[in-house]
Design a protein around this motif. Structure first.
Motif, short mmCIF file in Angstrom:
data_model
loop_
_atom_site.label_atom_id
_atom_site.label_comp_id
_atom_site.label_asym_id
_atom_site.label_seq_id
_atom_site.Cartn_x
_atom_site.Cartn_y
_atom_site.Cartn_z
N THR A 1 0.82 -1.20 0.00
CA THR A 1 0.00 0.00 0.00
C THR A 1 0.86 1.26 0.00
O THR A 1 2.07 1.20 0.14
CB THR A 1 -0.90 0.02 1.25
OG1 THR A 1 -0.05 0.15 2.40
CG2 THR A 1 -1.74 -1.23 1.35
N SER B 1 0.87 -6.81 2.35
CA SER B 1 -0.17 -7.73 2.80
C SER B 1 0.38 -9.11 3.15
O SER B 1 -0.33 -9.91 3.75
CB SER B 1 -1.27 -7.86 1.74
OG SER B 1 -0.73 -8.41 0.56
N GLU B 2 1.61 -9.39 2.79
CA GLU B 2 2.21 -10.66 3.18
C GLU B 2 3.73 -10.53 3.27
O GLU B 2 4.33 -9.72 2.57
CB GLU B 2 1.82 -11.80 2.26
CG GLU B 2 2.12 -11.58 0.80
CD GLU B 2 1.61 -12.72 -0.06
OE1 GLU B 2 2.45 -13.45 -0.60
OE2 GLU B 2 0.39 -12.87 -0.18
N THR C 1 -0.40 -4.92 6.54
CA THR C 1 -1.76 -4.40 6.55
C THR C 1 -2.70 -5.39 7.22
O THR C 1 -2.46 -6.61 7.21
CB THR C 1 -2.27 -4.14 5.11
OG1 THR C 1 -2.16 -5.34 4.35
CG2 THR C 1 -1.47 -3.03 4.43
N GLY D 1 -3.55 -9.13 6.30
CA GLY D 1 -2.35 -9.73 5.72
C GLY D 1 -1.86 -10.91 6.55
O GLY D 1 -2.46 -11.28 7.57
N PRO E 1 -5.13 -0.83 5.56
CA PRO E 1 -4.63 -0.55 4.20
C PRO E 1 -5.01 0.85 3.71
O PRO E 1 -5.89 1.47 4.15
CB PRO E 1 -5.30 -1.61 3.33
CG PRO E 1 -6.15 -2.43 4.20
CD PRO E 1 -6.05 -1.93 5.60
#
Length: 152
Positions: free
Chosen positions: A44, A50-51, A66, A69, A152
């Motif tokens: 983001t 997210s991972e 995020t 995630g 996010p």
């Protein structure tokens, strides 16, 4: 002239040795497993991802994840120097099913980012190999990663 050349070579060799110490394997990880946290293509604008995938080489790092995630991690150990199960502090992360078999000595874990906040992941393992009938030290190698979770 010879002394200067010898000194320059000695300094260069010391620098190479020190650089190698900073990138050593954790004593059991295949070369391909020495990957730092890998942001997903869905990173983001906040700089969070997210991972992430973590290894022993990520000790001391701070990462941003995020909500929604996931973090997956593998700490490669040995039967003589096993990693303890990874723990998480705080309420920002929730343990998830890592979904794979674990080799003796390894610690494998997954955590879902469930709420904004900060958490610390940690584990330890013996610094010296433990072998029956032999002296060994009682020191521990610590591993910690701080995780900041943001919306996010």
């Amino acid at each position: 002239m010879r002394r200067t050349t010898f000194h320059q070579v000695t300094v260069a060799m010391a620098a190479l040795l020190l650089a190698g110490c900073g990138t050593q394997s954790d004593g059991g990880a295949p070369d391909g497993d020495m990957v730092s946290p890998s942001p997903s293509p869905t990173a983001t604008a906040t700089g969070c991802t997210s991972e992430a995938r973590l290894t022993a080489a990520d000790d001391g790092r701070t990462i941003c994840l995020t909500t929604g995630g996931q973090i997956r991690l593998t700490l490669h150990g040995t039967t003589d120097r096993p990693w303890a199960p990874v723990t998480a502090t705080g309420s920002a992360l929730k343990a998830a099913n890592a979904g794979i078999a674990v080799r003796p000595g390894d610690a494998v874990a997954a955590f879902d980012a469930v709420a904004p906040g900060t958490a610390q992941l940690s584990s330890t393992r013996p610094l010296c190999a433990r072998r029956p009938g032999q002296n060994s030290c009682l020191a521990l190698q610590n591993w910690t990663v701080t995780v900041t979770v943001r919306k996010p």
